[in-house]
Design a protein around this motif. Sequence first.
Motif, short mmCIF file in Angstrom:
data_model
loop_
_atom_site.label_atom_id
_atom_site.label_comp_id
_atom_site.label_asym_id
_atom_site.label_seq_id
_atom_site.Cartn_x
_atom_site.Cartn_y
_atom_site.Cartn_z
N HIS A 41 0.81 -1.23 0.00
CA HIS A 41 0.00 0.00 0.00
C HIS A 41 0.84 1.27 0.00
O HIS A 41 0.30 2.37 -0.16
CB HIS A 41 -0.94 -0.01 1.21
CG HIS A 41 -0.26 -0.16 2.53
ND1 HIS A 41 0.63 -1.18 2.80
CD2 HIS A 41 -0.33 0.56 3.68
CE1 HIS A 41 1.06 -1.09 4.04
NE2 HIS A 41 0.50 -0.03 4.58
N LYS A 49 -3.33 5.37 -6.71
CA LYS A 49 -4.77 5.24 -6.48
C LYS A 49 -5.20 5.98 -5.22
O LYS A 49 -6.30 6.51 -5.15
CB LYS A 49 -5.15 3.76 -6.36
CG LYS A 49 -4.93 2.94 -7.64
CD LYS A 49 -5.29 1.48 -7.42
CE LYS A 49 -5.23 0.67 -8.70
NZ LYS A 49 -3.89 0.62 -9.30
N ASN A 50 -4.36 5.98 -4.20
CA ASN A 50 -4.65 6.70 -2.96
C ASN A 50 -3.35 7.25 -2.40
O ASN A 50 -2.53 6.50 -1.87
CB ASN A 50 -5.31 5.77 -1.94
CG ASN A 50 -5.67 6.51 -0.65
OD1 ASN A 50 -5.45 7.71 -0.53
ND2 ASN A 50 -6.22 5.78 0.30
N VAL A 57 -9.68 1.04 -1.46
CA VAL A 57 -9.83 1.87 -2.65
C VAL A 57 -10.80 1.15 -3.58
O VAL A 57 -10.67 -0.05 -3.79
CB VAL A 57 -8.49 2.12 -3.36
CG1 VAL A 57 -8.70 2.78 -4.72
CG2 VAL A 57 -7.57 2.96 -2.49
N ALA A 66 -11.18 6.70 -2.94
CA ALA A 66 -10.41 6.26 -1.78
C ALA A 66 -11.13 6.71 -0.50
O ALA A 66 -11.84 7.71 -0.50
CB ALA A 66 -9.00 6.84 -1.82
N ASP A 67 -10.92 5.96 0.58
CA ASP A 67 -11.50 6.20 1.90
C ASP A 67 -12.80 5.44 2.04
O ASP A 67 -13.70 5.51 1.19
CB ASP A 67 -11.75 7.69 2.18
CG ASP A 67 -12.35 7.92 3.56
OD1 ASP A 67 -11.59 7.93 4.53
OD2 ASP A 67 -13.59 8.04 3.67
#
Length: 208
Positions: A41, A49-50, A57, A66-67
């Motif tokens: 990650h 992506k994040n 994600v 994301a989140d």
Amino acid sequence: MATLTLHRHPLSGHAHRAELFLSLLGLEAELNDIDLAAGEHKQPPFLAKNLFGQIPVLEDGDTIIADANAILVYLAQKYDSTGQWYPTDAVTAAEVQRFLSVAAGQIASGPAAARLVNVFGASLDQDRAISIAHAVLEVLNTHLDGREWLAAEHVTIADIANYSYIAHAPEGDVSLEPYPNVQAWLARIEALQGFVPMQKTAAGLSAG
């Protein structure tokens, strides 16, 4: 419909709330497990992506969300035709947001943090996390006296956001026995059509 992909870890409560909501909506998604132990990650492909390097994600075609709570809002607004999960009237929407904040605040720093110590070996103050957990569970138990759901007269994403880490609080040495209203609320969520559980671990009070 575009292909849905959820980047997750099977022991992450944040990821589970997204996985659970996808299932409750009847949406099929590819589950891509991220190797947190190997630091996947924090590598450039995932950071693209994040940028915060956190799961979950969601990829919906060319759209990346994301989140965990943001994913719940996105899925509710895009795929829920009933308007049930994220109501638009001002008062109920505010109540939903209040409990999304609880999930990101007291639940994250309480039962989620306490569980992180036992399940992932996190270097956190577990005693403080357990204390926060019992404080918020006591409040929620009172709030749920005479109520079935957290934010409305029906289930919303507020309930989904708070479910996973509360349900798995015993893995962080947080007993749910003193909170019958919370236990009944958990059971109502688990009885929903499409419910999928999060993988359990033999940690904390769940050991043995």
